[in-house]
Motif scaffolding. Structure first.
Motif, mmCIF file in Angstrom:
data_model
loop_
_atom_site.group_PDB
_atom_site.id
_atom_site.type_symbol
_atom_site.label_atom_id
_atom_site.label_comp_id
_atom_site.label_asym_id
_atom_site.label_seq_id
_atom_site.Cartn_x
_atom_site.Cartn_y
_atom_site.Cartn_z
ATOM 1 N N THR A 184 0.838 -1.173 0.000
ATOM 2 C CA THR A 184 0.000 0.000 0.000
ATOM 3 C C THR A 184 0.882 1.235 0.000
ATOM 4 O O THR A 184 1.843 1.289 0.741
ATOM 5 C CB THR A 184 -0.887 0.047 1.260
ATOM 6 N N ILE A 185 0.517 2.188 -0.793
ATOM 7 C CA ILE A 185 1.272 3.434 -0.845
ATOM 8 C C ILE A 185 0.396 4.538 -0.280
ATOM 9 O O ILE A 185 -0.710 4.788 -0.758
ATOM 10 C CB ILE A 185 1.697 3.772 -2.280
ATOM 11 N N TYR A 186 0.902 5.163 0.763
ATOM 12 C CA TYR A 186 0.197 6.278 1.375
ATOM 13 C C TYR A 186 0.762 7.578 0.817
ATOM 14 O O TYR A 186 1.971 7.716 0.649
ATOM 15 C CB TYR A 186 0.353 6.229 2.895
ATOM 16 N N PRO A 187 -0.074 8.560 0.533
ATOM 17 C CA PRO A 187 0.408 9.783 -0.120
ATOM 18 C C PRO A 187 1.238 10.686 0.788
ATOM 19 O O PRO A 187 1.920 11.575 0.307
ATOM 20 C CB PRO A 187 -0.879 10.482 -0.551
ATOM 21 N N GLY A 188 1.208 10.465 2.079
ATOM 22 C CA GLY A 188 1.930 11.342 2.991
ATOM 23 C C GLY A 188 3.426 11.361 2.743
ATOM 24 O O GLY A 188 4.072 12.409 2.844
ATOM 25 N N LEU A 189 4.004 10.216 2.417
ATOM 26 C CA LEU A 189 5.435 10.157 2.187
ATOM 27 C C LEU A 189 5.819 10.935 0.929
ATOM 28 O O LEU A 189 6.788 11.699 0.940
ATOM 29 C CB LEU A 189 5.878 8.699 2.065
ATOM 30 N N GLN A 190 5.056 10.789 -0.130
ATOM 31 C CA GLN A 190 5.347 11.528 -1.351
ATOM 32 C C GLN A 190 5.144 13.033 -1.148
ATOM 33 O O GLN A 190 5.920 13.843 -1.654
ATOM 34 C CB GLN A 190 4.468 11.037 -2.505
ATOM 35 N N MET A 191 4.106 13.398 -0.403
ATOM 36 C CA MET A 191 3.851 14.826 -0.151
ATOM 37 C C MET A 191 4.957 15.425 0.724
ATOM 38 O O MET A 191 5.368 16.565 0.513
ATOM 39 C CB MET A 191 2.475 15.004 0.486
ATOM 40 N N THR A 192 5.450 14.648 1.672
ATOM 41 C CA THR A 192 6.558 15.116 2.508
ATOM 42 C C THR A 192 7.819 15.297 1.674
ATOM 43 O O THR A 192 8.543 16.281 1.829
ATOM 44 C CB THR A 192 6.828 14.116 3.646
ATOM 45 N N ALA A 193 8.081 14.356 0.775
ATOM 46 C CA ALA A 193 9.250 14.467 -0.095
ATOM 47 C C ALA A 193 9.150 15.703 -0.972
ATOM 48 O O ALA A 193 10.131 16.435 -1.148
ATOM 49 C CB ALA A 193 9.385 13.220 -0.963
ATOM 50 N N LYS A 194 7.983 15.955 -1.511
ATOM 51 C CA LYS A 194 7.789 17.141 -2.364
ATOM 52 C C LYS A 194 7.977 18.419 -1.560
ATOM 53 O O LYS A 194 8.622 19.367 -2.018
ATOM 54 C CB LYS A 194 6.387 17.098 -2.981
ATOM 55 N N ALA A 195 7.438 18.453 -0.341
ATOM 56 C CA ALA A 195 7.582 19.648 0.499
ATOM 57 C C ALA A 195 9.051 19.886 0.858
ATOM 58 O O ALA A 195 9.531 21.024 0.794
ATOM 59 C CB ALA A 195 6.736 19.507 1.759
ATOM 60 N N LEU A 196 9.769 18.818 1.204
ATOM 61 C CA LEU A 196 11.186 18.978 1.517
ATOM 62 C C LEU A 196 11.993 19.373 0.289
ATOM 63 O O LEU A 196 12.944 20.157 0.383
ATOM 64 C CB LEU A 196 11.739 17.687 2.123
ATOM 65 N N TYR A 197 11.617 18.840 -0.868
ATOM 66 C CA TYR A 197 12.302 19.227 -2.101
ATOM 67 C C TYR A 197 12.043 20.701 -2.413
ATOM 68 O O TYR A 197 12.954 21.423 -2.806
ATOM 69 C CB TYR A 197 11.841 18.347 -3.266
ATOM 70 N N ASP A 198 10.813 21.161 -2.215
ATOM 71 C CA ASP A 198 10.503 22.578 -2.443
ATOM 72 C C ASP A 198 11.291 23.479 -1.494
ATOM 73 O O ASP A 198 11.774 24.545 -1.897
ATOM 74 C CB ASP A 198 9.003 22.832 -2.292
ATOM 75 N N LEU A 199 11.427 23.065 -0.238
ATOM 76 C CA LEU A 199 12.258 23.828 0.701
ATOM 77 C C LEU A 199 13.712 23.837 0.251
ATOM 78 O O LEU A 199 14.408 24.862 0.369
ATOM 79 C CB LEU A 199 12.157 23.223 2.104
#
Length: 85
Positions: A1-16
């Motif tokens: 199962t893939i939860y979207p929280g990990l991908q969203m966290t990665a995107k937020a950290l990449y944006d920072l």
């Protein structure tokens, strides 16, 4: 199962990362997220055990156990992002 929280966290950290002009690629961010999150989980285990038991030695032991327990290591090594271990 893939939860979207990990991908969203990665995107937020990449944006920072991009905003701070640090020069990490999205791949670098995804590779190091599990290892970066492993450290606070050991520290939180220490703090919770110290708070509950009132003994800092018990907190250190709990933090150490969290750091070396195989199931935690398997899910917190660098590169464990691709299949969420």
């Amino acid at each position: 199962t893939i939860y979207p929280g990990l991908q969203m966290t990665a995107k937020a950290l990449y944006d920072l990362n991009v905003a701070a002009n640090l020069g990490f690629s999205l791949n670098d961010v995804c590779v190091f997220i599990p290892a970066i999150f492993a450290m606070p989980s050991c520290l939180f285990t220490y703090a919770l055990t110290k708070e509950v038991s009132g003994d800092s030695t018990a907190g250190v032991v709990a933090g150490f156990i969290m750091a070396v327990i195989p199931s935690h290591i398997m899910r917190s090594v660098a590169g464990g992002f691709d299949n969420e271990s």
